[in-house]
Design an enzyme around this catalytic site. Structure first.
Site, PDB file in Angstrom:
ATOM      1  N   SER A  69      -4.400   2.451   1.676  1.00 21.37           N
ATOM      2  CA  SER A  69      -4.814   2.041   0.347  1.00 21.37           C
ATOM      3  C   SER A  69      -5.622   3.097  -0.377  1.00 21.37           C
ATOM      4  O   SER A  69      -6.455   3.784   0.233  1.00 21.37           O
ATOM      5  CB  SER A  69      -5.660   0.753   0.476  1.00 21.37           C
ATOM      6  OG  SER A  69      -6.219   0.385  -0.762  1.00 21.37           O
ATOM      7  N   GLY A  70      -5.394   3.174  -1.691  1.00 22.19           N
ATOM      8  CA  GLY A  70      -6.266   3.956  -2.544  1.00 22.19           C
ATOM      9  C   GLY A  70      -7.537   3.201  -2.878  1.00 22.19           C
ATOM     10  O   GLY A  70      -8.370   3.695  -3.635  1.00 22.19           O
ATOM     11  N   ASP A 109       0.748  -1.181   0.783  1.00 27.14           N
ATOM     12  CA  ASP A 109      -0.394  -0.910  -0.067  1.00 27.14           C
ATOM     13  C   ASP A 109      -1.295  -2.145  -0.013  1.00 27.14           C
ATOM     14  O   ASP A 109      -0.856  -3.217   0.412  1.00 27.14           O
ATOM     15  CB  ASP A 109       0.113  -0.651  -1.496  1.00 27.14           C
ATOM     16  CG  ASP A 109      -1.005  -0.531  -2.503  1.00 27.14           C
ATOM     17  OD1 ASP A 109      -1.974   0.191  -2.229  1.00 27.14           O
ATOM     18  OD2 ASP A 109      -0.909  -1.161  -3.570  1.00 27.14           O
ATOM     19  N   ASP A 131      -4.151  -3.210  -2.745  1.00 26.29           N
ATOM     20  CA  ASP A 131      -4.403  -3.884  -4.016  1.00 26.29           C
ATOM     21  C   ASP A 131      -3.106  -4.184  -4.756  1.00 26.29           C
ATOM     22  O   ASP A 131      -2.260  -3.310  -4.943  1.00 26.29           O
ATOM     23  CB  ASP A 131      -5.305  -3.018  -4.893  1.00 26.29           C
ATOM     24  CG  ASP A 131      -6.673  -2.775  -4.254  1.00 26.29           C
ATOM     25  OD1 ASP A 131      -7.634  -2.625  -5.008  1.00 26.29           O
ATOM     26  OD2 ASP A 131      -6.771  -2.750  -3.011  1.00 26.29           O
TER      27      ASP A 131
END
Length: 213
Positions: free
Chosen positions: A100-101, A12, A14
């Site tokens: 990543s979101g 991921d 963040d």
């Protein structure tokens, strides 16, 4: 066709690859940092649907100029040990991906600088050199993260047993479930409870000992 690899590590972004939440950095530009930070925390705990939360948080960015991306990048802090981990993966014939979101607009600068091999994230809609408050295209959610890990593994000829997923939030759980080893790193309680392994320190260099030699 991508080059084959011995194994694959997918992180991921963040609060995993980097110490920041990029959407909060951008929200600061709109004077809505605390509000967005609270919504991000709830989404990462799994209290609310990630996609719905992301849309509402991105709406708070409407009107932020695109010049804010450079200011956000300047504030980003790579997580301790990230370069040591990436170097070790490459030295041992592996590949490193980030899914990543968060947002391509920032990751497109950060990822190459850190030596990441491939990355995927959301994109922000822009009009007249400012954010519109909307996500451009399909949202990278938990299912998309899992699908991306499996696709990258297939493209590089890596068996699922030799894939590693590292994340901190509830939207990382699907990716961690499909990986050979799911690692909770700097993680929320729900993630720690469901991971194959919980990393104790906030230092990505600790992952090196788990990699194939």
């Amino acid at each position: 066709m991508p080059d084959p690899a011995r194994f694959l590590v997918v992180l991921d972004a963040d609060s995993t690859l980097i110490r920041n939440e990029v959407i909060e950095l951008l929200a600061d530009e709109a004077g809505r940092g605390p509000e967005v930070a609270a919504a991000t925390e709830a989404a990462m705990r799994g209290d609310i649907d990630f996609a719905a939360s992301l849309r509402s948080r991105v709406a708070a960015l409407a009107g932020v100029p695109v010049t804010a991306f450079a200011r956000a990048v300047a504030r980003i802090e790579p997580t301790p040990g990230v370069r040591a981990l990436i170097d070790a993966v490459h030295d041992r014939g592996g590949r490193v991906g980030v899914v990543s979101g968060g947002f391509h607009e920032v990751l497109d600068t950060v990822a190459p600088d850190l030596g990441i091999d491939m990355w995927r994230a959301n994109r922000l809609a822009v009009a007249d050199d400012a954010l519109t408050g909307e996500v451009d295209g399909p949202i990278v959610d938990a299912a998309a993260k899992a699908d991306t890990l499996l696709r990258w593994a297939s493209e590089h000829g890596v068996p699922r047993s030799l894939t590693f997923a590292i994340g901190d939030g509830a939207n990382d759980l699907r990716m961690m479930e499909v990986a050979g080893l799911g690692l909770a790193f700097n993680a929320k309680p729900a993630v720690r409870a469901n991971a194959d392994l919980v990393m104790g320190r906030v230092d990505l260099a600790d992952v090196v000992a788990l990699l194939p030699r």
